[in-house]
Design an enzyme around this catalytic site. Sequence first.
Site, PDB file in Angstrom:
ATOM      1  N   ARG A   1      -1.417   4.953   9.358  1.00  0.00           N
ATOM      2  CA  ARG A   1      -2.535   4.887   8.395  1.00  0.00           C
ATOM      3  C   ARG A   1      -3.901   4.907   9.068  1.00  0.00           C
ATOM      4  O   ARG A   1      -4.845   4.309   8.551  1.00  0.00           O
ATOM      5  CB  ARG A   1      -2.434   3.635   7.517  1.00  0.00           C
ATOM      6  CG  ARG A   1      -1.285   3.650   6.538  1.00  0.00           C
ATOM      7  CD  ARG A   1      -1.678   4.381   5.259  1.00  0.00           C
ATOM      8  NE  ARG A   1      -0.557   4.417   4.329  1.00  0.00           N
ATOM      9  CZ  ARG A   1      -0.439   3.648   3.260  1.00  0.00           C
ATOM     10  NH1 ARG A   1      -1.394   2.798   2.962  1.00  0.00           N
ATOM     11  NH2 ARG A   1       0.604   3.755   2.479  1.00  0.00           N
TER      12      ARG A   1
ATOM     13  N   ARG B   1      -8.711   3.593   4.273  1.00  0.00           N
ATOM     14  CA  ARG B   1      -9.847   2.916   3.629  1.00  0.00           C
ATOM     15  C   ARG B   1     -10.663   1.998   4.518  1.00  0.00           C
ATOM     16  O   ARG B   1     -11.745   1.588   4.140  1.00  0.00           O
ATOM     17  CB  ARG B   1      -9.351   2.136   2.403  1.00  0.00           C
ATOM     18  CG  ARG B   1      -9.027   3.060   1.237  1.00  0.00           C
ATOM     19  CD  ARG B   1      -8.180   2.360   0.200  1.00  0.00           C
ATOM     20  NE  ARG B   1      -6.883   2.041   0.773  1.00  0.00           N
ATOM     21  CZ  ARG B   1      -5.896   1.471   0.111  1.00  0.00           C
ATOM     22  NH1 ARG B   1      -6.053   1.112  -1.142  1.00  0.00           N
ATOM     23  NH2 ARG B   1      -4.748   1.232   0.704  1.00  0.00           N
TER      24      ARG B   1
ATOM     25  N   ARG C   1     -12.965  10.399   0.194  1.00  0.00           N
ATOM     26  CA  ARG C   1     -12.026  10.049  -0.876  1.00  0.00           C
ATOM     27  C   ARG C   1     -12.732  10.073  -2.227  1.00  0.00           C
ATOM     28  O   ARG C   1     -12.179  10.549  -3.216  1.00  0.00           O
ATOM     29  CB  ARG C   1     -11.461   8.665  -0.567  1.00  0.00           C
ATOM     30  CG  ARG C   1     -10.679   7.983  -1.653  1.00  0.00           C
ATOM     31  CD  ARG C   1      -9.255   8.488  -1.683  1.00  0.00           C
ATOM     32  NE  ARG C   1      -8.454   7.658  -2.567  1.00  0.00           N
ATOM     33  CZ  ARG C   1      -8.454   7.777  -3.887  1.00  0.00           C
ATOM     34  NH1 ARG C   1      -9.207   8.682  -4.471  1.00  0.00           N
ATOM     35  NH2 ARG C   1      -7.692   6.988  -4.621  1.00  0.00           N
TER      36      ARG C   1
ATOM     37  N   ASP D   1       1.029  12.061   1.873  1.00  0.00           N
ATOM     38  CA  ASP D   1       1.714  10.834   1.461  1.00  0.00           C
ATOM     39  C   ASP D   1       3.204  11.138   1.334  1.00  0.00           C
ATOM     40  O   ASP D   1       3.590  12.281   1.070  1.00  0.00           O
ATOM     41  CB  ASP D   1       1.171  10.309   0.131  1.00  0.00           C
ATOM     42  CG  ASP D   1       1.544   8.844  -0.067  1.00  0.00           C
ATOM     43  OD1 ASP D   1       0.789   7.976   0.409  1.00  0.00           O
ATOM     44  OD2 ASP D   1       2.598   8.579  -0.670  1.00  0.00           O
TER      45      ASP D   1
ATOM     46  N   TYR E   1      10.954   4.249  -4.848  1.00  0.00           N
ATOM     47  CA  TYR E   1       9.815   4.488  -5.740  1.00  0.00           C
ATOM     48  C   TYR E   1      10.237   5.327  -6.945  1.00  0.00           C
ATOM     49  O   TYR E   1       9.754   5.125  -8.061  1.00  0.00           O
ATOM     50  CB  TYR E   1       8.679   5.192  -4.985  1.00  0.00           C
ATOM     51  CG  TYR E   1       7.986   4.290  -3.984  1.00  0.00           C
ATOM     52  CD1 TYR E   1       7.001   3.400  -4.388  1.00  0.00           C
ATOM     53  CD2 TYR E   1       8.318   4.327  -2.634  1.00  0.00           C
ATOM     54  CE1 TYR E   1       6.370   2.558  -3.476  1.00  0.00           C
ATOM     55  CE2 TYR E   1       7.696   3.499  -1.717  1.00  0.00           C
ATOM     56  CZ  TYR E   1       6.720   2.612  -2.142  1.00  0.00           C
ATOM     57  OH  TYR E   1       6.107   1.790  -1.238  1.00  0.00           O
TER      58      TYR E   1
HETATM   59  O1  CP3 Z   1      -1.046   7.381   8.456  1.00  0.00           O
HETATM   60  C1  CP3 Z   1      -1.930   8.168   8.056  1.00  0.00           C
HETATM   61  O2  CP3 Z   1      -3.139   8.028   8.310  1.00  0.00           O
HETATM   62  C2  CP3 Z   1      -1.486   9.388   7.292  1.00  0.00           C
HETATM   63  C3  CP3 Z   1      -1.451   9.275   5.878  1.00  0.00           C
HETATM   64  C4  CP3 Z   1      -0.433   8.436   5.151  1.00  0.00           C
HETATM   65  C5  CP3 Z   1      -0.726   7.865   3.884  1.00  0.00           C
HETATM   66  N1  CP3 Z   1       0.429   7.304   3.403  1.00  0.00           N
HETATM   67  C6  CP3 Z   1      -2.028   7.898   3.230  1.00  0.00           C
HETATM   68  C7  CP3 Z   1      -2.308   6.956   2.135  1.00  0.00           C
HETATM   69  C8  CP3 Z   1       0.898   8.154   5.440  1.00  0.00           C
HETATM   70  C9  CP3 Z   1       1.704   8.469   6.690  1.00  0.00           C
HETATM   71  C10 CP3 Z   1       1.431   7.446   4.321  1.00  0.00           C
HETATM   72  C11 CP3 Z   1       2.842   7.010   4.224  1.00  0.00           C
HETATM   73  C12 CP3 Z   1       3.266   6.207   3.090  1.00  0.00           C
HETATM   74  N2  CP3 Z   1       2.862   6.294   1.796  1.00  0.00           N
HETATM   75  C13 CP3 Z   1       4.295   5.248   3.148  1.00  0.00           C
HETATM   76  C14 CP3 Z   1       5.103   4.914   4.375  1.00  0.00           C
HETATM   77  C15 CP3 Z   1       4.360   4.049   5.307  1.00  0.00           C
HETATM   78  C16 CP3 Z   1       4.053   2.695   4.768  1.00  0.00           C
HETATM   79  O3  CP3 Z   1       2.860   2.389   4.667  1.00  0.00           O
HETATM   80  O4  CP3 Z   1       4.992   1.957   4.449  1.00  0.00           O
HETATM   81  C17 CP3 Z   1       4.457   4.712   1.860  1.00  0.00           C
HETATM   82  C18 CP3 Z   1       5.429   3.627   1.452  1.00  0.00           C
HETATM   83  C19 CP3 Z   1       3.546   5.398   1.000  1.00  0.00           C
HETATM   84  C20 CP3 Z   1       3.382   5.219  -0.459  1.00  0.00           C
HETATM   85  C21 CP3 Z   1       2.037   4.770  -0.814  1.00  0.00           C
HETATM   86  N3  CP3 Z   1       0.907   5.528  -0.687  1.00  0.00           N
HETATM   87  C22 CP3 Z   1       1.663   3.529  -1.350  1.00  0.00           C
HETATM   88  C23 CP3 Z   1       2.623   2.383  -1.633  1.00  0.00           C
HETATM   89  C24 CP3 Z   1       0.292   3.560  -1.539  1.00  0.00           C
HETATM   90  C25 CP3 Z   1      -0.537   2.501  -2.200  1.00  0.00           C
HETATM   91  C26 CP3 Z   1      -0.709   1.314  -1.358  1.00  0.00           C
HETATM   92  C27 CP3 Z   1      -1.992   1.410  -0.628  1.00  0.00           C
HETATM   93  O5  CP3 Z   1      -2.025   1.149   0.577  1.00  0.00           O
HETATM   94  O6  CP3 Z   1      -2.992   1.684  -1.323  1.00  0.00           O
HETATM   95  C28 CP3 Z   1      -0.182   4.803  -1.075  1.00  0.00           C
HETATM   96  C29 CP3 Z   1      -1.584   5.265  -1.067  1.00  0.00           C
HETATM   97  C30 CP3 Z   1      -2.131   5.791   0.226  1.00  0.00           C
HETATM   98  N4  CP3 Z   1      -1.496   6.653   1.075  1.00  0.00           N
HETATM   99  C31 CP3 Z   1      -3.436   5.540   0.731  1.00  0.00           C
HETATM  100  C32 CP3 Z   1      -3.552   6.260   1.929  1.00  0.00           C
HETATM  101  C33 CP3 Z   1      -4.757   6.362   2.833  1.00  0.00           C
HETATM  102  C34 CP3 Z   1      -4.495   4.682   0.075  1.00  0.00           C
HETATM  103  C35 CP3 Z   1      -4.893   5.276  -1.235  1.00  0.00           C
HETATM  104  C36 CP3 Z   1      -6.350   5.598  -1.393  1.00  0.00           C
HETATM  105  O7  CP3 Z   1      -7.018   6.062  -0.473  1.00  0.00           O
HETATM  106  O8  CP3 Z   1      -6.808   5.408  -2.520  1.00  0.00           O
END
Ligand code: CP3
Length: 344
Positions: A26, A30, A39, A76, A151
């Site tokens: 990640r 944010r 974003r 994602d 999910y």
């Molecule tokens: O790592 C990186 O920088 C690359 C991008 C990346 C994102 N999600 C961007 C993201 C990667 C590799 C993921 C993987 C991901 N997504 C996982 C596996 C890794 C982990 O964290 O367990 C999972 C379970 C998801 C599903 C997901 N996406 C959730 C549960 C959420 C909401 C929770 C949260 O942190 O807000 C997301 C949203 C998400 N994916 C964001 C980002 C930067 C935040 C959303 C936003 O910017 O509004």
Amino acid sequence: MTGAPRKIVEVLEGKTVSPPPIWLMRQAGRYLPEYRETRAKAGGFLDLCYSPELAVEVTLQPIRRYGFDAAILFSDILVIPDALKRNVRFVEGEGPRMDPIDEGAIRLLNGDGVLDHLAPVIETVRRLRRELPEETALLGFCGAPWTVATYMIAGRGTPDQAPARLFAYRFPQAFEQLLSLLAEISAEYLIEQIDAGADAVQIFDSWAGVLGEREFEAYAVKPVARMIEIVRNRRPQAKVIAFAKGAGMNLKDYRRKTGADAIGLDWSVPLSFAAELQKDGPVQGNLDPMRVVAGGVSLTEGVDAILQALGNGPLIFNLGHGITPEADPAHVAELVERVRGMRP
Ligand code: CP3
């Protein structure tokens, strides 16, 4: 590639690189003001994932700031259910939502058009390889079938994935069918990422830790092993990192059983056990993301303990899970300098 091999690729080949290469799960996100700005421009989160121009921009932001050894494609894991037409949306402050899937809907699922839907993500990979510094590795990724299925079944994130665990006991056949389909589609998707320029791919099994022993074997190990088998049959040189968060003792044979080159470790994995696992090959991890929020001695002690325990073997330095929005960007700079030995 013309220059020296990228450090993360060297580690994935089993070499010890000192200081170890570093990237953070990640790392585009944010906690960075420039991410929040892009974003806001993109509109929805999925719009950001499907806009190659903006996705390239946010992928590059942490590379510009910190010079990480790898960039990870901005996307994602839930683009797969989105491509399967499960009506995925990201609700501000609530996380992901989609239509919960049932037995009947699983029977009707098929992979038609999935790769077409994901073409913008593959375009992002292609552009990234052109724009990244030569020495920076590019990582692709996808979710593991179990984690993506949790999910899809609940239609949202839940604290312990009870809906998916229950579904698997009640409807084992439908559940296996869902995992098989996800494994096949995800493997094709990873192959496309590799062909577009990804040096390695990471499979995120973020919810592996809620599975019992037999379920871990059937739902975490087996589908990931199948994915890696498909990828390797077609791209024998492919490098794969498998991250089974919370897997604990189940990590013991995880590398051998899945065929992953490297295994990702969360912060609950004791460093003595991590060192055992490293005897069989490269490991990645495992700093507690809260140490990056706390900073100070919490940060430096955590970094030093990992370097001391794992720095003399094949290691990719990373967090034990994604960096959180509360992390101070200045702490990340300190972390990178500490790992690179530039900071006492
Ligand atoms: O790592 C990186 O920088 C690359 C991008 C990346 C994102 N999600 C961007 C993201 C990667 C590799 C993921 C993987 C991901 N997504 C996982 C596996 C890794 C982990 O964290 O367990 C999972 C379970 C998801 C599903 C997901 N996406 C959730 C549960 C959420 C909401 C929770 C949260 O942190 O807000 C997301 C949203 C998400 N994916 C964001 C980002 C930067 C935040 C959303 C936003 O910017 O509004």
